[in-house]
Design an enzyme around this catalytic site. Structure first.
Site, PDB file in Angstrom:
ATOM      1  N   SER A  89       0.821  -1.210   0.000  1.00  0.00           N
ATOM      2  CA  SER A  89       0.000   0.000   0.000  1.00  0.00           C
ATOM      3  C   SER A  89       0.853   1.256   0.000  1.00  0.00           C
ATOM      4  CB  SER A  89      -0.845   0.044   1.274  1.00  0.00           C
ATOM      5  OG  SER A  89      -1.699  -1.051   1.345  1.00  0.00           O
TER       6      SER A  89
ATOM      7  N   HIS B 271      -1.241  -2.513  -7.053  1.00  0.00           N
ATOM      8  CA  HIS B 271      -1.969  -2.159  -5.838  1.00  0.00           C
ATOM      9  C   HIS B 271      -3.473  -2.305  -6.066  1.00  0.00           C
ATOM     10  CE1 HIS B 271      -3.130   1.095  -2.702  1.00  0.00           C
ATOM     11  NE2 HIS B 271      -3.084  -0.084  -2.142  1.00  0.00           N
TER      12      HIS B 271
ATOM     13  N   GLU C 280      -3.771   0.354  -8.990  1.00  0.00           N
ATOM     14  CA  GLU C 280      -2.683   1.319  -9.204  1.00  0.00           C
ATOM     15  C   GLU C 280      -1.463   0.509  -9.623  1.00  0.00           C
ATOM     16  OE1 GLU C 280      -2.435   3.327  -5.318  1.00  0.00           O
ATOM     17  OE2 GLU C 280      -1.958   5.177  -6.371  1.00  0.00           O
TER      18      GLU C 280
ATOM     19  N   ASN D 142      -3.237   6.116  -1.341  1.00  0.00           N
ATOM     20  CA  ASN D 142      -3.051   6.207   0.110  1.00  0.00           C
ATOM     21  C   ASN D 142      -2.387   7.500   0.557  1.00  0.00           C
ATOM     22  OD1 ASN D 142      -4.380   3.879   0.923  1.00  0.00           O
ATOM     23  ND2 ASN D 142      -2.680   2.618   0.222  1.00  0.00           N
TER      24      ASN D 142
HETATM   25  P1  NAD Z   1      -4.114  -9.276   6.226  1.00  0.00           P
HETATM   26  O1  NAD Z   1      -3.641  -9.010   7.605  1.00  0.00           O
HETATM   27  O2  NAD Z   1      -5.559  -9.562   6.002  1.00  0.00           O
HETATM   28  O3  NAD Z   1      -3.294 -10.486   5.570  1.00  0.00           O
HETATM   29  C1  NAD Z   1      -1.906 -10.562   5.560  1.00  0.00           C
HETATM   30  C2  NAD Z   1      -1.528 -12.025   5.383  1.00  0.00           C
HETATM   31  O4  NAD Z   1      -0.110 -12.116   5.193  1.00  0.00           O
HETATM   32  C3  NAD Z   1      -1.871 -12.877   6.627  1.00  0.00           C
HETATM   33  O5  NAD Z   1      -2.692 -13.976   6.260  1.00  0.00           O
HETATM   34  C4  NAD Z   1      -0.509 -13.325   7.123  1.00  0.00           C
HETATM   35  O6  NAD Z   1      -0.519 -14.618   7.722  1.00  0.00           O
HETATM   36  C5  NAD Z   1       0.288 -13.321   5.807  1.00  0.00           C
HETATM   37  N1  NAD Z   1       1.728 -13.387   6.033  1.00  0.00           N
HETATM   38  C6  NAD Z   1       2.464 -12.801   7.008  1.00  0.00           C
HETATM   39  N2  NAD Z   1       3.751 -13.183   6.893  1.00  0.00           N
HETATM   40  C7  NAD Z   1       3.828 -14.010   5.828  1.00  0.00           C
HETATM   41  C8  NAD Z   1       4.892 -14.741   5.216  1.00  0.00           C
HETATM   42  N3  NAD Z   1       6.139 -14.703   5.699  1.00  0.00           N
HETATM   43  N4  NAD Z   1       4.621 -15.504   4.142  1.00  0.00           N
HETATM   44  C9  NAD Z   1       3.361 -15.579   3.646  1.00  0.00           C
HETATM   45  N5  NAD Z   1       2.310 -14.910   4.181  1.00  0.00           N
HETATM   46  C10 NAD Z   1       2.551 -14.131   5.263  1.00  0.00           C
HETATM   47  O7  NAD Z   1      -3.650  -8.014   5.370  1.00  0.00           O
HETATM   48  P2  NAD Z   1      -4.246  -7.502   3.956  1.00  0.00           P
HETATM   49  O8  NAD Z   1      -5.246  -6.444   4.236  1.00  0.00           O
HETATM   50  O9  NAD Z   1      -4.602  -8.673   3.127  1.00  0.00           O
HETATM   51  O10 NAD Z   1      -2.977  -6.762   3.355  1.00  0.00           O
HETATM   52  C11 NAD Z   1      -1.968  -7.458   2.645  1.00  0.00           C
HETATM   53  C12 NAD Z   1      -1.165  -6.490   1.791  1.00  0.00           C
HETATM   54  O11 NAD Z   1      -2.058  -5.806   0.903  1.00  0.00           O
HETATM   55  C13 NAD Z   1      -0.432  -5.403   2.576  1.00  0.00           C
HETATM   56  O12 NAD Z   1       0.769  -5.091   1.923  1.00  0.00           O
HETATM   57  C14 NAD Z   1      -1.398  -4.238   2.494  1.00  0.00           C
HETATM   58  O13 NAD Z   1      -0.769  -2.990   2.658  1.00  0.00           O
HETATM   59  C15 NAD Z   1      -1.922  -4.401   1.087  1.00  0.00           C
HETATM   60  N6  NAD Z   1      -3.209  -3.769   0.799  1.00  0.00           N
HETATM   61  C16 NAD Z   1      -4.207  -3.792   1.734  1.00  0.00           C
HETATM   62  C17 NAD Z   1      -5.427  -3.196   1.437  1.00  0.00           C
HETATM   63  C18 NAD Z   1      -6.541  -3.218   2.451  1.00  0.00           C
HETATM   64  O14 NAD Z   1      -7.513  -2.482   2.271  1.00  0.00           O
HETATM   65  N7  NAD Z   1      -6.469  -4.012   3.487  1.00  0.00           N
HETATM   66  C19 NAD Z   1      -5.642  -2.590   0.189  1.00  0.00           C
HETATM   67  C20 NAD Z   1      -4.615  -2.611  -0.758  1.00  0.00           C
HETATM   68  C21 NAD Z   1      -3.396  -3.198  -0.435  1.00  0.00           C
END
Ligand code: NAD
Length: 285
Positions: free
Chosen positions: A119, A140, A152, A190
């Site tokens: 993000s 993104h 993005e 963001n």
């Molecule tokens: P989340 O907390 O729902 O999921 C993250 C996942 O990553 C978890 O299941 C965790 O177990 C896993 N993880 C952690 N360490 C790991 C490893 N070593 N190997 C494999 N998996 C691992 O978070 P999310 O909301 O899905 O966000 C994930 C990414 O997407 C982040 O970079 C976040 O910034 C980005 N993102 C989030 C959003 C949002 O609205 N939540 C939007 C766009 C982008």
């Protein structure tokens, strides 16, 4: 080279959504996370998403079965040797992403693209730990992935034009509308969204309004589909905090300092919808 198998790292809310839309577009998916329990939950979430599409008659029951069969889950990134394109969507922490990209670089065939769904973090820095910085790019997706059209697409300093073009093409194949942004902290979405969310948390902390009222004012007053505090809960308060820290540290401007109430809520383990409580309380059933 034709893309047939997409590797997705992280089976949280974003990774599950990215896996689902990839399956819906006919790709095989290899999904990686740290435990079988998380992978099982992710498989269930994807299954539910596909069930909704069957009920809405957007896909047939036969399509659903085929899509579910095209999903493989694994705890080992060495299983990504069969992946033609990878999207990393693990927790928003730079140390974690750098180590994952070192591992991906060793496991995924050298000619293939490694995209990150970060993000806010620097694509250029993530690319620099690999031997293929020209093939690393930001992709993104927005939350919830199956519903949101935008992606993005962020080029790092060394990302090649070929990598950019192929990623834009894949985004369209997934039924999305890709829009380019440059590699600055938080990119476009963001950089603008998180200061607004942070200000809403300050307004809550300072007693300017109750959570419901702050959100209602922004929904009806600014014509936003959801209020900033509900949106923060949807994104995940841990993710919001990490993005604000990146904006503050990388841009060096105190205006991005995360609100103490946001920090405290995350410290309490109230991360929003995904844990059942954030600024609001949710029924997790
Ligand atoms: P989340 O907390 O729902 O999921 C993250 C996942 O990553 C978890 O299941 C965790 O177990 C896993 N993880 C952690 N360490 C790991 C490893 N070593 N190997 C494999 N998996 C691992 O978070 P999310 O909301 O899905 O966000 C994930 C990414 O997407 C982040 O970079 C976040 O910034 C980005 N993102 C989030 C959003 C949002 O609205 N939540 C939007 C766009 C982008």
């Amino acid at each position: 080279m034709e893309i047939r198998t997409i590797g997705v790292v992280g089976g949280g809310q974003m990774g599950s959504g990215i896996a689902q839309v990839s399956l819906m577009s006919g790709f095989n998916v290899v999904l990686n996370d740290v435990s079988d329990e998380i992978l099982g939950k992710s498989r269930a979430v994807i299954g539910k998403g596909l069930d909704i599409l069957v009920r809405k008659e957007k896909i047939t029951a036969g399509d659903r079965t085929r899509m579910a069969e095209n999903l493989r889950t694994t705890r080992n990134l060495s299983d990504f040797s069969s992946c033609d394109f990878v999207v990393e969507a693990a927790t928003e922490r730079e140390d974690l992403k750098l180590s994952l990209f070192r591992e991906l670089d060793a496991s995924v065939p050298a000619g293939n693209i490694l995209a990150t769904n970060t993000s806010s973090l620097s694509i250029t820095r993530i690319a620099s730990v690999t031997a293929r910085p020209d093939k690393v790019i930001g992709m993104h997706f927005m939350n919830p992935v199956p519903m949101m059209k935008l992606i993005e697409v962020v080029r790092g300093v060394r990302t090649s034009t070929e990598t950019f073009d192929r990623t834009m093409e894949l985004a369209r194949t997934l039924g999305k509308e890709p829009v380019p942004a440059n590699d600055f902290p938080g990119f476009v979405a963001n950089r603008i969204l998180l200061p607004m969310i942070n200000e809403a948390v300050y307004a809550l902390m300072e007693g300017v309004g109750k959570a419901e009222d702050i959100d209602a004012i922004m929904r009806m007053g600014a014509n936003h589909p959801m209020g900033p505090l509900a949106l923060a809960d949807l994104i995940g308060l841990d993710t919001c905090l990490e993005i604000l820290k990146v904006l503050q540290e990388e841009l060096g401007d105190p205006k991005y300092r995360p609100c103490p109430l946001l920090r405290k809520t995350v410290e309490a383990g109230h991360l929003g919808k995904k844990t059942g409580r954030g600024f609001y309380v949710y029924d997790r059933a």
